[in-house]
Design an enzyme around this catalytic site. Structure first.
Site, mmCIF file in Angstrom:
data_model
loop_
_atom_site.group_PDB
_atom_site.id
_atom_site.type_symbol
_atom_site.label_atom_id
_atom_site.label_comp_id
_atom_site.label_asym_id
_atom_site.label_seq_id
_atom_site.Cartn_x
_atom_site.Cartn_y
_atom_site.Cartn_z
ATOM 1 N N TYR A 83 0.825 -1.351 -0.082
ATOM 2 C CA TYR A 83 0.093 0.100 0.043
ATOM 3 C C TYR A 83 0.858 1.294 -0.036
ATOM 4 C CZ TYR A 83 0.843 0.892 5.156
ATOM 5 O OH TYR A 83 1.513 1.347 6.218
ATOM 6 N N CYS A 84 0.375 2.394 -0.440
ATOM 7 C CA CYS A 84 0.919 3.843 -0.302
ATOM 8 C C CYS A 84 -0.352 4.787 0.152
ATOM 9 C CB CYS A 84 1.140 3.995 -1.539
ATOM 10 S SG CYS A 84 0.229 4.298 -2.980
ATOM 11 N N LEU A 85 -0.022 5.714 -0.226
ATOM 12 C CA LEU A 85 -1.107 6.826 0.161
ATOM 13 C C LEU A 85 -2.566 6.671 -0.519
ATOM 14 C CD1 LEU A 85 -1.629 9.340 2.153
ATOM 15 C CD2 LEU A 85 -0.870 10.841 0.378
ATOM 16 N N GLY A 139 -2.921 4.434 -3.470
ATOM 17 C CA GLY A 139 -3.011 3.203 -4.589
ATOM 18 C C GLY A 139 -2.104 3.256 -5.649
ATOM 19 N N ILE A 181 -3.898 3.919 1.987
ATOM 20 C CA ILE A 181 -4.035 4.251 3.497
ATOM 21 C C ILE A 181 -5.280 5.355 3.318
ATOM 22 C CG2 ILE A 181 -2.052 5.712 3.757
ATOM 23 C CD1 ILE A 181 -1.780 4.236 6.607
#
Length: 104
Positions: A64-66, A68, A93
């Protein structure tokens, strides 16, 4: 492969040898991280690739990242490096409703 939150989290909880990989920057991680996640910043370029190559390719990775985008890119890179089981958290996230730990 993109998964929604529910499928992504359930996949992590029910998969043996599962790893959560956070590909955000240190500054972003300071705002909170999904429990048990390891952080390798995709913006480190070749450094990211070196660190990912150290990971066990037999494990399953939930990335995951901020939002997607970077995690989808990371999943693609990991596939090219020979990782078979990588799953992207759609929405990242920023839309996560599950547990978050604050980093000190």
């Amino acid at each position: 492969m993109n998964l929604d939150q529910k499928a992504w989290w359930e996949g992590f909880l029910t998969t043996e040898n599962a790893v959560i990989l956070d590909v955000r920057t240190e500054e972003e991680v300071a705002n909170g991280i999904i429990p048990e996640a390891i952080n390798i910043d995709i913006y480190k370029g070749q450094g990211f690739i070196y660190q990912v190559e150290e990971l066990d390719k037999d494990k399953t990775y939930f990335v995951y990242c901020l939002a997607g985008g970077r995690s989808a890119q990371a999943c693609g890179i990991m596939k090219q490096l020979g990782f078979e089981n990588v799953y992207n958290l759609a929405g990242g996230i920023s839309q996560w409703e599950g547990p978050i730990e604050n980093q000190q």
